[in-house]
Design an enzyme around this catalytic site. Structure first.
Site, PDB file in Angstrom:
ATOM      1  N   ASN A   1       0.867  -1.178   0.000  1.00 22.69           N
ATOM      2  CA  ASN A   1       0.000   0.000   0.000  1.00 22.69           C
ATOM      3  C   ASN A   1       0.905   1.229   0.000  1.00 22.69           C
ATOM      4  O   ASN A   1       1.998   1.212   0.565  1.00 22.69           O
ATOM      5  CB  ASN A   1      -0.886   0.007   1.260  1.00 22.69           C
ATOM      6  CG  ASN A   1      -1.894   1.146   1.236  1.00 22.69           C
ATOM      7  OD1 ASN A   1      -2.820   1.151   0.435  1.00 22.69           O
ATOM      8  ND2 ASN A   1      -1.712   2.118   2.114  1.00 22.69           N
TER       9      ASN A   1
ATOM     10  N   GLU B   1      -0.914   1.114  -4.949  1.00 20.25           N
ATOM     11  CA  GLU B   1      -0.993   2.409  -5.647  1.00 20.25           C
ATOM     12  C   GLU B   1       0.215   2.675  -6.552  1.00 20.25           C
ATOM     13  O   GLU B   1       0.139   3.533  -7.434  1.00 20.25           O
ATOM     14  CB  GLU B   1      -1.166   3.561  -4.642  1.00 20.25           C
ATOM     15  CG  GLU B   1      -2.567   3.671  -4.048  1.00 20.25           C
ATOM     16  CD  GLU B   1      -2.769   2.893  -2.778  1.00 20.25           C
ATOM     17  OE1 GLU B   1      -1.856   2.099  -2.412  1.00 20.25           O
ATOM     18  OE2 GLU B   1      -3.812   3.053  -2.124  1.00 20.25           O
TER      19      GLU B   1
ATOM     20  N   ASP C   1      -3.314  21.708   9.516  1.00 25.04           N
ATOM     21  CA  ASP C   1      -4.121  20.779   8.747  1.00 25.04           C
ATOM     22  C   ASP C   1      -4.413  21.325   7.357  1.00 25.04           C
ATOM     23  O   ASP C   1      -4.122  22.483   7.062  1.00 25.04           O
ATOM     24  CB  ASP C   1      -5.458  20.597   9.488  1.00 25.04           C
ATOM     25  CG  ASP C   1      -5.715  19.143   9.774  1.00 25.04           C
ATOM     26  OD1 ASP C   1      -5.224  18.317   9.004  1.00 25.04           O
ATOM     27  OD2 ASP C   1      -6.433  18.858  10.762  1.00 25.04           O
TER      28      ASP C   1
HETATM   29  C1  LIG Z   1       0.010  15.885   1.344  1.00 27.87           C
HETATM   30  C2  LIG Z   1      -0.874  14.876   2.022  1.00 27.87           C
HETATM   31  C3  LIG Z   1      -0.740  14.634   3.380  1.00 27.87           C
HETATM   32  C4  LIG Z   1      -1.524  13.689   4.023  1.00 27.87           C
HETATM   33  N1  LIG Z   1      -1.314  13.397   5.334  1.00 27.87           N
HETATM   34  C5  LIG Z   1      -1.977  12.384   5.921  1.00 27.87           C
HETATM   35  C6  LIG Z   1      -1.664  12.001   7.263  1.00 27.87           C
HETATM   36  O1  LIG Z   1      -0.818  12.579   7.921  1.00 27.87           O
HETATM   37  N2  LIG Z   1      -2.343  10.946   7.787  1.00 27.87           N
HETATM   38  C7  LIG Z   1      -3.289  10.269   7.101  1.00 27.87           C
HETATM   39  O2  LIG Z   1      -3.838   9.287   7.622  1.00 27.87           O
HETATM   40  N3  LIG Z   1      -3.647  10.642   5.849  1.00 27.87           N
HETATM   41  C8  LIG Z   1      -2.992  11.667   5.232  1.00 27.87           C
HETATM   42  N4  LIG Z   1      -3.295  12.025   3.949  1.00 27.87           N
HETATM   43  C9  LIG Z   1      -4.413  11.390   3.245  1.00 27.87           C
HETATM   44  C10 LIG Z   1      -4.124   9.990   2.752  1.00 27.87           C
HETATM   45  O3  LIG Z   1      -2.801   9.761   2.409  1.00 27.87           O
HETATM   46  C11 LIG Z   1      -4.997   9.679   1.524  1.00 27.87           C
HETATM   47  O4  LIG Z   1      -6.323   9.878   1.845  1.00 27.87           O
HETATM   48  C12 LIG Z   1      -4.793   8.290   0.984  1.00 27.87           C
HETATM   49  O5  LIG Z   1      -5.523   8.193  -0.200  1.00 27.87           O
HETATM   50  C13 LIG Z   1      -5.264   7.172   1.878  1.00 27.87           C
HETATM   51  O6  LIG Z   1      -4.820   5.986   1.296  1.00 27.87           O
HETATM   52  P1  LIG Z   1      -5.550   4.585   1.482  1.00 27.87           P
HETATM   53  O7  LIG Z   1      -6.824   4.692   0.699  1.00 27.87           O
HETATM   54  O8  LIG Z   1      -4.572   3.616   0.904  1.00 27.87           O
HETATM   55  O9  LIG Z   1      -5.820   4.371   2.926  1.00 27.87           O
HETATM   56  C14 LIG Z   1      -2.528  12.993   3.295  1.00 27.87           C
HETATM   57  C15 LIG Z   1      -2.678  13.243   1.931  1.00 27.87           C
HETATM   58  C16 LIG Z   1      -1.872  14.186   1.298  1.00 27.87           C
HETATM   59  C17 LIG Z   1      -2.056  14.410  -0.174  1.00 27.87           C
END
Ligand SMILES: Cc1cc2nc3c(=O)[nH]c(=O)nc-3n(C[C@H](O)[C@H](O)[C@H](O)COP(=O)(O)O)c2cc1C
Length: 433
Positions: free
Chosen positions: A139, A199, A246
Protein backbone atom coordinates in the site's frame (compact mmCIF):
# COMPACT_ATOMS: atom_id res chain seq x y z
CA UNK A 1 10.72 11.60 -15.54
CA UNK A 2 12.52 11.62 -12.19
CA UNK A 3 12.00 14.34 -9.58
CA UNK A 4 15.48 15.68 -10.21
CA UNK A 5 15.05 15.72 -13.98
CA UNK A 6 11.88 17.73 -13.50
CA UNK A 7 13.63 20.23 -11.22
CA UNK A 8 16.39 20.63 -13.84
CA UNK A 9 13.76 21.10 -16.52
CA UNK A 10 11.93 23.92 -14.70
CA UNK A 11 15.29 25.46 -13.86
CA UNK A 12 16.25 25.51 -17.55
CA UNK A 13 12.93 27.19 -18.34
CA UNK A 14 13.65 29.88 -15.75
CA UNK A 15 10.73 28.78 -13.56
CA UNK A 16 12.76 27.90 -10.45
CA UNK A 17 13.78 30.62 -7.98
CA UNK A 18 16.98 29.94 -6.07
CA UNK A 19 18.00 31.05 -2.61
CA UNK A 20 21.76 30.91 -2.14
CA UNK A 21 22.02 32.75 1.19
CA UNK A 22 21.94 30.60 4.31
CA UNK A 23 18.42 29.79 5.50
CA UNK A 24 17.17 27.84 8.49
CA UNK A 25 14.93 24.78 8.33
CA UNK A 26 13.28 26.25 11.42
CA UNK A 27 10.61 28.87 10.62
CA UNK A 28 12.46 30.36 7.66
CA UNK A 29 12.20 28.07 4.60
CA UNK A 30 8.45 27.58 5.21
CA UNK A 31 7.95 31.35 5.47
CA UNK A 32 9.75 32.01 2.18
CA UNK A 33 7.82 29.26 0.38
CA UNK A 34 4.49 30.59 1.66
CA UNK A 35 5.37 34.16 0.75
CA UNK A 36 6.03 33.36 -2.92
CA UNK A 37 3.65 30.41 -3.36
CA UNK A 38 3.07 28.98 -6.03
CA UNK A 39 6.57 29.77 -7.35
CA UNK A 40 8.96 26.80 -7.03
CA UNK A 41 12.04 27.55 -4.92
CA UNK A 42 15.34 25.75 -4.39
CA UNK A 43 17.26 26.44 -1.17
CA UNK A 44 20.92 25.76 -1.85
CA UNK A 45 22.32 26.60 1.57
CA UNK A 46 20.43 25.15 4.53
CA UNK A 47 21.96 26.10 7.88
CA UNK A 48 21.33 22.81 9.67
CA UNK A 49 21.90 20.34 6.82
CA UNK A 50 24.21 19.48 3.94
CA UNK A 51 21.15 18.81 1.77
CA UNK A 52 19.26 21.20 -0.48
CA UNK A 53 15.52 21.77 -0.09
CA UNK A 54 13.02 22.44 -2.84
CA UNK A 55 9.36 23.42 -2.42
CA UNK A 56 6.19 24.73 -4.13
CA UNK A 57 6.87 22.32 -6.97
CA UNK A 58 3.39 21.04 -7.85
CA UNK A 59 1.03 23.73 -6.55
CA UNK A 60 -1.49 24.04 -9.37
CA UNK A 61 -3.51 21.89 -11.72
CA UNK A 62 -1.86 23.67 -14.65
CA UNK A 63 1.60 22.60 -13.46
CA UNK A 64 0.48 19.02 -12.87
CA UNK A 65 -1.33 18.85 -16.21
CA UNK A 66 1.69 20.19 -18.06
CA UNK A 67 3.90 17.63 -16.27
CA UNK A 68 1.74 14.94 -17.92
CA UNK A 69 1.61 16.86 -21.22
CA UNK A 70 -2.16 17.45 -21.02
CA UNK A 71 -4.53 20.31 -20.14
CA UNK A 72 -6.31 20.54 -16.74
CA UNK A 73 -9.63 19.20 -18.14
CA UNK A 74 -7.80 16.04 -19.22
CA UNK A 75 -6.73 15.23 -15.64
CA UNK A 76 -9.97 13.50 -14.62
CA UNK A 77 -9.94 11.10 -17.62
CA UNK A 78 -6.17 10.57 -17.17
CA UNK A 79 -6.49 9.64 -13.52
CA UNK A 80 -9.64 7.53 -14.07
CA UNK A 81 -7.82 5.54 -16.76
CA UNK A 82 -4.75 5.04 -14.56
CA UNK A 83 -6.94 3.69 -11.74
CA UNK A 84 -8.77 1.24 -14.00
CA UNK A 85 -5.79 0.26 -16.18
CA UNK A 86 -3.09 -0.17 -13.53
CA UNK A 87 0.20 -1.70 -14.58
CA UNK A 88 3.22 -3.31 -12.88
CA UNK A 89 6.32 -1.11 -12.61
CA UNK A 90 9.61 -2.52 -13.87
CA UNK A 91 11.75 -3.95 -11.04
CA UNK A 92 15.43 -2.98 -11.14
CA UNK A 93 18.33 -4.00 -8.91
CA UNK A 94 20.33 -0.77 -8.99
CA UNK A 95 18.61 2.49 -8.17
CA UNK A 96 19.58 6.14 -7.70
CA UNK A 97 17.70 6.24 -4.38
CA UNK A 98 20.30 3.84 -2.96
CA UNK A 99 23.43 5.65 -4.13
CA UNK A 100 24.18 6.48 -0.48
CA UNK A 101 23.30 4.11 2.37
CA UNK A 102 23.33 5.52 5.90
CA UNK A 103 23.13 2.99 8.73
CA UNK A 104 23.87 5.48 11.51
CA UNK A 105 20.55 7.24 11.67
CA UNK A 106 20.64 10.87 12.77
CA UNK A 107 17.49 12.68 11.69
CA UNK A 108 18.96 16.00 12.85
CA UNK A 109 21.20 15.92 9.77
CA UNK A 110 18.17 16.04 7.45
CA UNK A 111 16.42 19.29 6.52
CA UNK A 112 13.15 18.26 8.18
CA UNK A 113 11.30 21.55 8.39
CA UNK A 114 9.78 23.26 11.40
CA UNK A 115 6.95 24.98 9.55
CA UNK A 116 4.87 27.21 11.86
CA UNK A 117 5.38 28.60 15.33
CA UNK A 118 2.92 26.39 17.22
CA UNK A 119 4.00 23.13 15.55
CA UNK A 120 4.86 20.22 17.84
CA UNK A 121 8.21 19.65 16.12
CA UNK A 122 10.04 19.18 12.83
CA UNK A 123 7.71 17.54 10.33
CA UNK A 124 7.98 15.43 7.20
CA UNK A 125 4.90 16.30 5.13
CA UNK A 126 5.77 15.18 1.59
CA UNK A 127 6.55 11.49 2.17
CA UNK A 128 4.65 8.72 0.46
CA UNK A 129 4.62 5.78 2.82
CA UNK A 130 5.00 2.27 1.46
CA UNK A 131 4.12 -0.74 3.56
CA UNK A 132 3.03 -4.34 3.05
CA UNK A 133 0.47 -6.70 4.54
CA UNK A 134 1.01 -10.46 4.03
CA UNK A 135 -2.49 -10.87 2.51
CA UNK A 136 -3.22 -7.54 0.84
CA UNK A 137 0.27 -6.77 -0.49
CA UNK A 138 1.76 -3.30 -0.76
CA UNK A 139 0.00 0.00 0.00
CA UNK A 140 1.17 3.55 -0.61
CA UNK A 141 -0.29 6.66 1.04
CA UNK A 142 0.72 9.84 2.89
CA UNK A 143 1.43 10.14 6.60
CA UNK A 144 2.93 13.22 8.16
CA UNK A 145 5.61 12.44 10.71
CA UNK A 146 6.80 14.54 13.68
CA UNK A 147 10.42 14.02 14.70
CA UNK A 148 10.90 13.58 18.45
CA UNK A 149 14.38 12.07 18.67
CA UNK A 150 17.41 11.39 16.46
CA UNK A 151 15.77 8.26 15.05
CA UNK A 152 12.07 8.42 15.86
CA UNK A 153 8.88 10.05 14.65
CA UNK A 154 5.24 9.99 15.71
CA UNK A 155 3.23 9.48 12.54
CA UNK A 156 -0.42 10.45 12.01
CA UNK A 157 -2.39 7.45 10.77
CA UNK A 158 -6.08 8.27 10.45
CA UNK A 159 -8.36 5.39 11.45
CA UNK A 160 -9.80 3.71 8.36
CA UNK A 161 -6.76 4.29 6.17
CA UNK A 162 -5.47 1.07 4.63
CA UNK A 163 -2.20 1.49 6.52
CA UNK A 164 -4.23 1.76 9.75
CA UNK A 165 -6.06 -1.47 8.87
CA UNK A 166 -2.74 -3.20 8.11
CA UNK A 167 -1.35 -2.05 11.47
CA UNK A 168 -4.44 -3.18 13.41
CA UNK A 169 -3.96 -6.60 11.84
CA UNK A 170 -0.17 -6.90 12.19
CA UNK A 171 0.61 -4.70 15.25
CA UNK A 172 3.89 -3.58 13.68
CA UNK A 173 5.07 -3.22 10.10
CA UNK A 174 8.11 -2.40 8.02
CA UNK A 175 7.78 0.87 6.16
CA UNK A 176 9.60 3.08 3.70
CA UNK A 177 8.94 6.83 3.84
CA UNK A 178 9.91 8.09 0.37
CA UNK A 179 10.64 11.80 -0.07
CA UNK A 180 11.22 13.63 -3.37
CA UNK A 181 8.69 12.32 -5.88
CA UNK A 182 6.98 13.26 -9.14
CA UNK A 183 3.19 13.79 -9.53
CA UNK A 184 2.48 10.27 -10.80
CA UNK A 185 3.69 8.89 -7.46
CA UNK A 186 2.27 11.72 -5.33
CA UNK A 187 -1.21 11.56 -6.89
CA UNK A 188 -1.28 7.74 -6.74
CA UNK A 189 -0.38 7.92 -3.02
CA UNK A 190 -3.28 10.30 -2.40
CA UNK A 191 -5.78 8.10 -4.22
CA UNK A 192 -8.17 5.92 -2.24
CA UNK A 193 -8.87 2.68 -4.04
CA UNK A 194 -9.92 -0.79 -2.84
CA UNK A 195 -7.81 -2.36 -0.14
CA UNK A 196 -5.23 -4.64 -1.73
CA UNK A 197 -4.58 -2.35 -4.69
CA UNK A 198 -0.93 -1.30 -4.83
CA UNK A 199 -0.99 2.41 -5.65
CA UNK A 200 2.47 2.13 -7.26
CA UNK A 201 0.66 0.43 -10.15
CA UNK A 202 -1.52 3.55 -10.53
CA UNK A 203 1.63 5.67 -10.52
CA UNK A 204 3.11 3.44 -13.21
CA UNK A 205 -0.04 3.74 -15.34
CA UNK A 206 0.14 7.54 -15.06
CA UNK A 207 3.78 7.53 -16.12
CA UNK A 208 6.08 4.47 -16.13
CA UNK A 209 8.37 4.15 -13.10
CA UNK A 210 11.03 1.76 -11.96
CA UNK A 211 10.95 0.20 -8.50
CA UNK A 212 13.71 -1.36 -6.43
CA UNK A 213 13.77 -3.52 -3.30
CA UNK A 214 14.40 -1.33 -0.27
CA UNK A 215 17.76 -1.84 1.41
CA UNK A 216 16.69 -3.24 4.78
CA UNK A 217 12.96 -3.98 4.44
CA UNK A 218 11.04 -6.21 2.04
CA UNK A 219 9.30 -3.43 0.12
CA UNK A 220 9.42 -2.21 -3.46
CA UNK A 221 10.02 1.53 -3.61
CA UNK A 222 10.28 4.09 -6.44
CA UNK A 223 13.85 3.85 -7.74
CA UNK A 224 14.26 7.57 -8.37
CA UNK A 225 12.91 8.95 -5.10
CA UNK A 226 15.42 11.31 -3.46
CA UNK A 227 15.36 10.02 0.17
CA UNK A 228 14.11 6.77 1.71
CA UNK A 229 13.63 6.43 5.46
CA UNK A 230 13.33 2.72 6.19
CA UNK A 231 12.16 1.31 9.50
CA UNK A 232 9.22 0.04 11.50
CA UNK A 233 5.91 1.50 12.68
CA UNK A 234 4.36 0.20 15.90
CA UNK A 235 0.63 0.33 16.65
CA UNK A 236 0.99 0.06 20.40
CA UNK A 237 4.13 2.18 20.87
CA UNK A 238 2.69 5.68 20.84
CA UNK A 239 3.97 9.23 21.21
CA UNK A 240 2.19 12.57 21.24
CA UNK A 241 1.84 14.04 17.71
CA UNK A 242 0.94 17.66 16.98
CA UNK A 243 -0.06 20.37 16.96
CA UNK A 244 0.33 20.65 13.20
CA UNK A 245 -1.33 22.68 10.46
CA UNK A 246 -4.12 20.78 8.75
CA UNK A 247 -5.51 20.91 5.21
CA UNK A 248 -7.94 23.58 6.41
CA UNK A 249 -5.01 25.85 7.42
CA UNK A 250 -6.15 25.55 11.04
CA UNK A 251 -4.27 23.69 13.77
CA UNK A 252 -4.91 20.00 14.35
CA UNK A 253 -4.99 18.78 17.96
CA UNK A 254 -2.35 16.75 19.80
CA UNK A 255 -3.00 12.99 19.71
CA UNK A 256 -1.16 9.84 20.70
CA UNK A 257 0.00 8.33 17.42
CA UNK A 258 2.16 5.32 16.40
CA UNK A 259 5.93 5.57 16.62
CA UNK A 260 7.99 5.24 13.44
CA UNK A 261 11.53 4.11 14.21
CA UNK A 262 13.99 4.79 11.39
CA UNK A 263 16.61 2.07 11.00
CA UNK A 264 18.26 3.02 7.74
CA UNK A 265 18.36 6.03 5.44
CA UNK A 266 19.19 5.73 1.75
CA UNK A 267 19.39 8.64 -0.65
CA UNK A 268 20.65 9.88 -3.96
CA UNK A 269 24.01 11.61 -4.17
CA UNK A 270 23.43 15.32 -3.44
CA UNK A 271 19.86 14.45 -2.58
CA UNK A 272 17.16 17.13 -2.71
CA UNK A 273 14.59 17.29 0.09
CA UNK A 274 11.01 17.93 -1.05
CA UNK A 275 9.20 20.39 1.20
CA UNK A 276 5.40 20.44 1.12
CA UNK A 277 3.70 23.22 3.08
CA UNK A 278 0.84 21.88 5.21
CA UNK A 279 -2.54 23.38 4.32
CA UNK A 280 -1.02 25.26 1.38
CA UNK A 281 -1.85 24.92 -2.32
CA UNK A 282 0.28 21.85 -3.03
CA UNK A 283 -1.21 19.91 -0.13
CA UNK A 284 -4.68 20.97 -1.25
CA UNK A 285 -4.23 20.02 -4.90
CA UNK A 286 -2.92 16.57 -3.97
CA UNK A 287 -5.80 15.94 -1.58
CA UNK A 288 -8.66 17.17 -3.76
CA UNK A 289 -7.64 16.15 -7.25
CA UNK A 290 -7.94 12.35 -6.75
CA UNK A 291 -11.53 12.79 -5.48
CA UNK A 292 -12.68 14.53 -8.68
CA UNK A 293 -12.69 11.33 -10.80
CA UNK A 294 -14.70 9.44 -8.15
CA UNK A 295 -17.44 12.12 -8.17
CA UNK A 296 -17.32 12.33 -11.98
CA UNK A 297 -17.74 8.54 -12.28
CA UNK A 298 -20.66 8.28 -9.82
CA UNK A 299 -22.66 11.05 -11.50
CA UNK A 300 -22.16 9.66 -15.00
CA UNK A 301 -22.99 6.12 -13.84
CA UNK A 302 -26.32 7.46 -12.50
CA UNK A 303 -27.19 8.68 -16.01
CA UNK A 304 -26.52 12.41 -15.49
CA UNK A 305 -23.98 13.84 -17.93
CA UNK A 306 -21.17 15.23 -15.75
CA UNK A 307 -18.76 17.39 -17.72
CA UNK A 308 -16.22 18.47 -15.10
CA UNK A 309 -15.57 18.59 -11.34
CA UNK A 310 -13.54 21.12 -9.37
CA UNK A 311 -12.72 20.41 -5.73
CA UNK A 312 -11.55 23.97 -5.25
CA UNK A 313 -8.90 25.40 -2.89
CA UNK A 314 -11.48 27.85 -1.47
CA UNK A 315 -13.30 24.82 -0.04
CA UNK A 316 -9.98 23.53 1.33
CA UNK A 317 -9.80 21.24 -1.73
CA UNK A 318 -11.83 18.79 0.31
CA UNK A 319 -15.10 20.19 1.69
CA UNK A 320 -16.58 21.76 -1.47
CA UNK A 321 -17.15 20.38 -4.96
CA UNK A 322 -18.29 22.45 -7.94
CA UNK A 323 -19.77 20.23 -10.59
CA UNK A 324 -20.64 21.08 -14.18
CA UNK A 325 -23.39 19.05 -15.85
CA UNK A 326 -25.14 18.99 -19.20
CA UNK A 327 -28.66 19.15 -17.78
CA UNK A 328 -31.26 17.09 -19.64
CA UNK A 329 -34.05 16.67 -17.07
CA UNK A 330 -35.27 18.78 -14.14
CA UNK A 331 -34.11 16.05 -11.73
CA UNK A 332 -30.48 16.02 -12.97
CA UNK A 333 -29.25 18.65 -10.50
CA UNK A 334 -30.57 16.83 -7.45
CA UNK A 335 -29.36 13.44 -8.70
CA UNK A 336 -25.90 14.90 -9.26
CA UNK A 337 -25.90 16.21 -5.66
CA UNK A 338 -26.71 12.76 -4.25
CA UNK A 339 -24.08 11.04 -6.38
CA UNK A 340 -21.42 13.64 -5.55
CA UNK A 341 -21.82 12.92 -1.84
CA UNK A 342 -21.44 9.20 -2.60
CA UNK A 343 -18.34 9.85 -4.71
CA UNK A 344 -16.63 11.92 -2.01
CA UNK A 345 -17.92 11.13 1.46
CA UNK A 346 -16.04 13.92 3.23
CA UNK A 347 -17.58 16.62 1.03
CA UNK A 348 -19.84 19.09 2.86
CA UNK A 349 -21.19 21.47 0.19
CA UNK A 350 -21.86 20.57 -3.42
CA UNK A 351 -22.65 23.13 -6.14
CA UNK A 352 -24.17 21.93 -9.42
CA UNK A 353 -23.90 24.29 -12.37
CA UNK A 354 -24.75 24.29 -16.08
CA UNK A 355 -22.22 23.97 -18.87
CA UNK A 356 -22.10 27.77 -19.45
CA UNK A 357 -20.60 28.33 -15.99
CA UNK A 358 -16.81 28.34 -15.57
CA UNK A 359 -16.29 26.15 -12.51
CA UNK A 360 -12.77 27.50 -11.99
CA UNK A 361 -13.97 31.09 -11.50
CA UNK A 362 -15.74 31.63 -8.14
CA UNK A 363 -17.44 34.77 -9.53
CA UNK A 364 -19.23 32.72 -12.18
CA UNK A 365 -20.38 30.18 -9.60
CA UNK A 366 -21.64 32.92 -7.32
CA UNK A 367 -23.41 34.49 -10.30
CA UNK A 368 -25.21 31.19 -10.92
CA UNK A 369 -26.20 31.10 -7.25
CA UNK A 370 -27.46 34.67 -7.40
CA UNK A 371 -29.51 34.29 -10.58
CA UNK A 372 -30.52 30.61 -10.88
CA UNK A 373 -31.05 29.40 -7.33
CA UNK A 374 -34.00 29.36 -4.95
CA UNK A 375 -33.36 27.97 -1.46
CA UNK A 376 -36.81 26.44 -0.92
CA UNK A 377 -36.81 24.22 -4.01
CA UNK A 378 -33.18 23.87 -5.17
CA UNK A 379 -31.38 22.98 -1.95
CA UNK A 380 -30.89 19.53 -0.45
CA UNK A 381 -30.05 19.49 3.26
CA UNK A 382 -28.69 16.27 4.71
CA UNK A 383 -28.79 16.53 8.47
CA UNK A 384 -26.74 14.90 10.06
CA UNK A 385 -24.22 12.70 8.29
CA UNK A 386 -20.61 11.66 8.86
CA UNK A 387 -18.42 14.28 7.16
CA UNK A 388 -14.77 15.19 7.40
CA UNK A 389 -12.59 14.90 10.50
CA UNK A 390 -10.64 17.84 9.03
CA UNK A 391 -13.60 20.25 9.31
CA UNK A 392 -13.29 22.31 12.51
CA UNK A 393 -17.06 22.92 12.44
CA UNK A 394 -17.99 19.21 12.33
CA UNK A 395 -18.98 17.64 15.65
CA UNK A 396 -15.69 16.91 17.47
CA UNK A 397 -14.96 13.19 17.78
CA UNK A 398 -17.87 11.97 15.63
CA UNK A 399 -17.27 14.23 12.56
CA UNK A 400 -21.08 14.51 12.17
CA UNK A 401 -21.98 17.41 9.93
CA UNK A 402 -24.80 18.97 7.91
CA UNK A 403 -24.26 18.48 4.20
CA UNK A 404 -25.91 20.79 1.69
CA UNK A 405 -26.30 20.46 -2.05
CA UNK A 406 -27.05 23.60 -4.09
CA UNK A 407 -28.65 23.05 -7.49
CA UNK A 408 -27.56 26.21 -9.33
CA UNK A 409 -28.73 25.02 -12.74
CA UNK A 410 -31.35 26.98 -14.65
CA UNK A 411 -34.76 25.42 -15.34
CA UNK A 412 -34.99 23.75 -18.77
CA UNK A 413 -37.84 26.06 -19.64
CA UNK A 414 -37.70 29.66 -18.36
CA UNK A 415 -41.11 30.89 -17.20
CA UNK A 416 -40.22 34.54 -16.71
CA UNK A 417 -36.96 36.39 -17.40
CA UNK A 418 -34.10 34.78 -19.31
CA UNK A 419 -31.42 32.92 -17.36
CA UNK A 420 -28.75 33.51 -19.99
CA UNK A 421 -26.04 36.14 -19.92
CA UNK A 422 -26.41 38.64 -22.74
CA UNK A 423 -23.62 38.67 -25.31
CA UNK A 424 -21.87 41.91 -26.17
CA UNK A 425 -20.65 42.33 -29.75
CA UNK A 426 -17.30 40.67 -30.50
CA UNK A 427 -14.79 43.18 -31.84
CA UNK A 428 -11.12 43.16 -32.81
CA UNK A 429 -9.81 45.41 -30.04
CA UNK A 430 -6.48 46.06 -31.83
CA UNK A 431 -8.31 48.10 -34.42
CA UNK A 432 -9.23 50.71 -31.82
CA UNK A 433 -6.10 51.28 -29.70
C1 LIG B 1 0.01 15.88 1.34
C2 LIG B 1 -0.87 14.88 2.02
C3 LIG B 1 -0.74 14.63 3.38
C4 LIG B 1 -1.52 13.69 4.02
N1 LIG B 1 -1.31 13.40 5.33
C5 LIG B 1 -1.98 12.38 5.92
C6 LIG B 1 -1.66 12.00 7.26
O1 LIG B 1 -0.82 12.58 7.92
N2 LIG B 1 -2.34 10.95 7.79
C7 LIG B 1 -3.29 10.27 7.10
O2 LIG B 1 -3.84 9.29 7.62
N3 LIG B 1 -3.65 10.64 5.85
C8 LIG B 1 -2.99 11.67 5.23
N4 LIG B 1 -3.30 12.03 3.95
C9 LIG B 1 -4.41 11.39 3.25
C10 LIG B 1 -4.12 9.99 2.75
O3 LIG B 1 -2.80 9.76 2.41
C11 LIG B 1 -5.00 9.68 1.52
O4 LIG B 1 -6.32 9.88 1.85
C12 LIG B 1 -4.79 8.29 0.98
O5 LIG B 1 -5.52 8.19 -0.20
C13 LIG B 1 -5.26 7.17 1.88
O6 LIG B 1 -4.82 5.99 1.30
P1 LIG B 1 -5.55 4.59 1.48
O7 LIG B 1 -6.82 4.69 0.70
O8 LIG B 1 -4.57 3.62 0.90
O9 LIG B 1 -5.82 4.37 2.93
C14 LIG B 1 -2.53 12.99 3.29
C15 LIG B 1 -2.68 13.24 1.93
C16 LIG B 1 -1.87 14.19 1.30
C17 LIG B 1 -2.06 14.41 -0.17
Amino acid sequence: MGFREYINQIDEKGLLRKVDVEVSKKLEISGILKEIEPTPVMFNNVKESEFRVVGNIFCTKNVIASYFGVTPVDLIPLLSKAISERSEPEIVSNAPCQEVIESNVDLDKLPILFHCEKDGGNYISSAVVITRDPDYGQNMDFHRAMQFSKEKFATRIVSGRHFHKFLEKNAELDVAFCIGNTPNILIAGATSVDIGVDELQIANALEPIKVVKANSVDLLIPAETEFVLEGRVYMEKKHSEGPFVDLTETYDVIREEPVFEVKKITHRKKAIWQALLPGALEHKILMGMPREPTIFKKINEAGVKCLDVNINPGGCSWLHAIIQIDKKTEEDGKMAIEEAFTGHKSCKHVFIVDKDINIYNPLFVEWAMATRFQGDTRMIIKDKEPGSSLDPSAEPGTKMTTKIGFDLTKPLVAKGKSYNKANFPKVDINKYF
